[in-house]
Structure formats: structure tokens, C-alpha cells
Design a protein around this motif. Sequence first.
Motif, short mmCIF file in Angstrom:
data_model
loop_
_atom_site.label_atom_id
_atom_site.label_comp_id
_atom_site.label_asym_id
_atom_site.label_seq_id
_atom_site.Cartn_x
_atom_site.Cartn_y
_atom_site.Cartn_z
N UNK A 132 31.50 13.94 -22.61
CA UNK A 132 30.32 13.92 -21.97
C UNK A 132 30.67 13.66 -20.52
N UNK A 133 31.83 13.86 -19.80
CA UNK A 133 32.16 13.55 -18.54
C UNK A 133 31.94 14.75 -17.64
N UNK A 134 32.43 14.45 -16.36
CA UNK A 134 31.81 15.41 -15.13
C UNK A 134 33.08 16.49 -15.53
N UNK A 135 32.75 17.84 -16.10
CA UNK A 135 33.53 18.79 -16.17
C UNK A 135 33.97 19.53 -14.76
N UNK A 136 32.96 19.42 -13.83
CA UNK A 136 33.22 20.20 -12.45
C UNK A 136 34.42 19.37 -11.79
N UNK A 137 34.41 18.14 -11.93
CA UNK A 137 35.26 17.31 -11.16
C UNK A 137 36.85 17.46 -11.77
N UNK A 138 36.70 17.56 -13.16
CA UNK A 138 37.93 18.01 -13.74
C UNK A 138 38.39 19.37 -13.44
N UNK A 139 37.52 20.40 -13.44
CA UNK A 139 37.82 21.63 -13.04
C UNK A 139 38.46 21.73 -11.37
N UNK A 140 37.80 20.88 -10.71
CA UNK A 140 38.20 20.90 -9.29
C UNK A 140 39.83 20.06 -9.29
N UNK A 141 39.91 19.08 -10.06
CA UNK A 141 41.11 18.67 -9.96
C UNK A 141 42.26 19.44 -10.45
N UNK A 142 42.02 20.10 -11.42
CA UNK A 142 42.84 20.92 -11.93
C UNK A 142 43.27 22.22 -11.27
#
Length: 93
Positions: A59-69
Amino acid sequence: LFNKPKGYIASFVRLIGITAVLVPLAALIGFRGTELIGIAVLCAMPGGANSLVFSVENGLDGFEAARSCTISNIGAIITVPLVFGALSALGLV
């Protein structure tokens, strides 16, 4: 996609910070050749895309994870050759 500093900070720590600490430490301990290459590979490679899966599942921010990746993978194009070039120039591999 590239306008927030969080992804850059996370990628900098992952690609440069951890590598800058652990690879010289491993060399000081006495690792050389194949072992030091293995440590450098583990440190210098970008974070895995599984962080995106785990963030969405929890339930965390997937967009932020994708950005970091994404930033991490693009940054690795520069940092991986630099790390191995430095190891080679220092005669450690």
C-alpha cells in the motif's frame, strides 16, 4: 518523472554511497580479484524492480518506487563502468 529529489538521493546512496564505503573496506580486509569483483557488482548495480512490487503490495507509493528504480537503472550506466575502471586502475582486479 525526474523532477523530485527523493529518487536521486536514493539512487546516489545505492549506487555511490554504499559502493564508496563497502568496496574499499573489502579491499582493506584483503579481498582481491574475483571476490572483490563480486562485492563490487553487488554494490554498484541498481536496485531491483521488486521494490516496486513490494511497495504496491504494502500500500505504499508505487510511482515513487518506479521513479527511484528508473533513476537507479539509468545512473548505473555511468557508475558501473566507473567502479570497475577504478578497481582496474588501482590494480585490485
